[in-house]
Write a protein that holds these residues in place. Sequence first.
Motif, PDB file in Angstrom:
ATOM      1  N   ASP A  40       0.860  -1.182   0.000  1.00  0.00           N
ATOM      2  CA  ASP A  40       0.000   0.000   0.000  1.00  0.00           C
ATOM      3  C   ASP A  40       0.896   1.232   0.000  1.00  0.00           C
ATOM      4  O   ASP A  40       1.839   1.315   0.789  1.00  0.00           O
ATOM      5  CB  ASP A  40      -0.894  -0.010   1.240  1.00  0.00           C
ATOM      6  CG  ASP A  40      -1.816   1.194   1.285  1.00  0.00           C
ATOM      7  OD1 ASP A  40      -2.378   1.540   0.237  1.00  0.00           O
ATOM      8  OD2 ASP A  40      -1.964   1.787   2.379  1.00  0.00           O
ATOM      9  N   ALA A  42       1.559   4.906   0.919  1.00  0.00           N
ATOM     10  CA  ALA A  42       1.091   5.947   1.834  1.00  0.00           C
ATOM     11  C   ALA A  42       0.992   7.272   1.079  1.00  0.00           C
ATOM     12  O   ALA A  42       1.724   7.489   0.101  1.00  0.00           O
ATOM     13  CB  ALA A  42       2.058   6.076   3.009  1.00  0.00           C
ATOM     14  N   ARG A  69       3.512  -1.315   3.784  1.00  0.00           N
ATOM     15  CA  ARG A  69       3.223   0.086   3.458  1.00  0.00           C
ATOM     16  C   ARG A  69       4.509   0.690   2.907  1.00  0.00           C
ATOM     17  O   ARG A  69       5.601   0.461   3.446  1.00  0.00           O
ATOM     18  CB  ARG A  69       2.773   0.844   4.703  1.00  0.00           C
ATOM     19  CG  ARG A  69       2.420   2.310   4.418  1.00  0.00           C
ATOM     20  CD  ARG A  69       2.065   3.082   5.679  1.00  0.00           C
ATOM     21  NE  ARG A  69       3.264   3.298   6.480  1.00  0.00           N
ATOM     22  CZ  ARG A  69       3.416   2.876   7.725  1.00  0.00           C
ATOM     23  NH1 ARG A  69       2.459   2.216   8.335  1.00  0.00           N
ATOM     24  NH2 ARG A  69       4.535   3.110   8.384  1.00  0.00           N
TER      25      ARG A  69
END
Length: 166
Positions: A40, A42, A69
Amino acid sequence: MMTRLILPLLLLAPLTACGLHPLYAGGAGGGVAQTLAAVDVAPIQGKSGWLMANALRDRLAASGTPRYRLDVKLDDSIAGLGVRRDDSVTRERRTLRARYQLVDLSDGAVMLDATAGSDAGIDVIASSEYATIAAENTALERLSGIVADQIVAKLALYARRRQPAR
């Protein structure tokens, strides 16, 4: 005549054990692709951050529940290079540098901490400020794609190294 045929074959024999393996072996179901899909991105501040985040999301094709992340901090700068006698700038260099960290969401551990970057030259058009601004924006878009490619390549290599040997 026979030695001319045998000698090249003997020289090629060690190459069969060179250890080269495809990075994306297994396609979308392979380990590297699945690891990249679990990253993912940020949020990244600013216009350059928005461009970079979109470029990274396009390349990572995240799906499912994220396991990692990606935190990215950008340094975007423009410096004048060519200067005329009247101190006006004729050429600029736009530099985009990224420091990024891959964070494991399960325990917050930093798995990878690295940098990437690139730069581009821009012609300054004295008669058209619009043309110069358009060239600066185009350079930023290109640089975002180039740096995103570098980041994804480094993430893929990291994911490949973490794969069990076959």
